[in-house]
Design an enzyme around this catalytic site. Structure first.
Site, PDB file in Angstrom:
ATOM      1  N   ALA A  29       0.844  -1.194   0.000  1.00  0.00           N
ATOM      2  CA  ALA A  29       0.000   0.000   0.000  1.00  0.00           C
ATOM      3  C   ALA A  29       0.878   1.241   0.000  1.00  0.00           C
ATOM      4  O   ALA A  29       2.061   1.172   0.305  1.00  0.00           O
ATOM      5  CB  ALA A  29      -0.886   0.023   1.244  1.00  0.00           C
ATOM      6  N   ASN A  30       0.278   2.374  -0.363  1.00  0.00           N
ATOM      7  CA  ASN A  30       0.925   3.669  -0.152  1.00  0.00           C
ATOM      8  C   ASN A  30       0.540   4.177   1.230  1.00  0.00           C
ATOM      9  O   ASN A  30      -0.505   3.816   1.758  1.00  0.00           O
ATOM     10  CB  ASN A  30       0.430   4.679  -1.169  1.00  0.00           C
ATOM     11  CG  ASN A  30       0.997   4.452  -2.555  1.00  0.00           C
ATOM     12  OD1 ASN A  30       1.599   3.422  -2.835  1.00  0.00           O
ATOM     13  ND2 ASN A  30       0.792   5.412  -3.422  1.00  0.00           N
ATOM     14  N   ARG A  31       1.368   5.048   1.776  1.00  0.00           N
ATOM     15  CA  ARG A  31       1.077   5.672   3.051  1.00  0.00           C
ATOM     16  C   ARG A  31       0.033   6.770   2.821  1.00  0.00           C
ATOM     17  O   ARG A  31       0.263   7.678   2.029  1.00  0.00           O
ATOM     18  CB  ARG A  31       2.362   6.334   3.536  1.00  0.00           C
ATOM     19  CG  ARG A  31       2.665   6.185   4.963  1.00  0.00           C
ATOM     20  CD  ARG A  31       3.943   6.915   5.278  1.00  0.00           C
ATOM     21  NE  ARG A  31       5.139   6.076   5.179  1.00  0.00           N
ATOM     22  CZ  ARG A  31       5.458   5.126   6.048  1.00  0.00           C
ATOM     23  NH1 ARG A  31       4.690   4.869   7.096  1.00  0.00           N
ATOM     24  NH2 ARG A  31       6.559   4.435   5.908  1.00  0.00           N
TER      25      ARG A  31
END
Ligand code: C5P
Length: 219
Positions: A29-31
């Protein structure tokens, strides 16, 4: 019946990260906390818009009063976005994962002494570009975001052209700014008229100013 400058307008907002499964317990995932997207949805609601809120697994709770669609992956987000059309405007604040894991395992991958798993990736659809480049039924105003660490205006201007959107909200995410995960944002709005640097302000204030600009543009 909602009153306000955006009454009668349908606005789509994407928010939060997407999670791309590796197996049932692991993902990439992206932050993204979902804070800016949520604040934008709230500001649009306050101006009377009907808000369709498509969110990945975010840290912050979605606002009351939106039409809520919770998704996990980028492909699910694209499906939910397409199902929400037509809309008058769309704001793509989600931090979508660029890649998904090819052949995610439907069982937990076991740790095995002496062997390491290898991941292969496929490219995810670009939701913003897909909607911005629709031949028919394109929203009247399409707004994207750009997180940049350098040459903010130059990179975001190029991104606006590449994606085909009307506006880009560019934020400076150099770690020393403390913007990622923080309460404040420093943005530059890129439109066909050029670049407009906004002073550093709270994410809620950024959302309010953006919603007001949107209301003025949709007139
Ligand atoms: O290309 P980049 O990820 O930097 O672009 C950011 C903008 O594009 C954001 O508005 C984001 O929500 C959107 N985006 C998207 N689908 C993707 C990747 C980014 O909608 N797969």
């Amino acid at each position: 019946f909602a009153a306000g400058p955006l009454a009668g307008q349908r606005v789509l907002v994407t928010s939060g990260p997407t999670h791309e499964p590796i197996d049932p317990v692991r993902y990439i995932a992206n932050r993204s906390s979902g804070a800016q997207g949520t604040a934008i949805a709230e500001a649009l609601l306050r101006l009377g818009a009907e808000v369709i809120f498509v969110t990945g697994p975010a840290d912050v709770a979605p606002p009351d009063g939106v039409a809520l669609h919770r998704v996990e992956t980028a492909r699910q987000m694209l499906d939910a976005v397409q199902a929400a059309l037509p809309v008058d405007a769309a704001v793509f604040a989600a931090a979508v994962a660029d890649w998904r894991v090819r052949e995610a395992s439907d069982r937990k991958i076991k740790k095995q002494a002496g062997t390491l798993p290898a991941l292969h990736f496929d490219e995810n659809p670009d939701i913003l570009a897909t909607v911005a480049q629709m031949a028919t039924g394109r929203p009247g105003l399409v707004v994207g975001f750009a997180a940049e660490t350098n040459d903010v205006v130059e990179n975001a201007t190029a991104k606006r052209a590449r994606k085909g959107c009307d506006w880009i909200v560019a934020n400076d995410v150099r770690p020393e700014t403390g913007i990622m995960g923080g309460a404040e944002n420093a943005v530059t709005l890129i439109t066909s008229e050029g670049a407009e640097a906004w002073p550093r302000m709270g994410k809620r204030a950024v959302a309010e100013r953006l919603a007001e600009r949107l209301a003025a543009a949709l007139g």
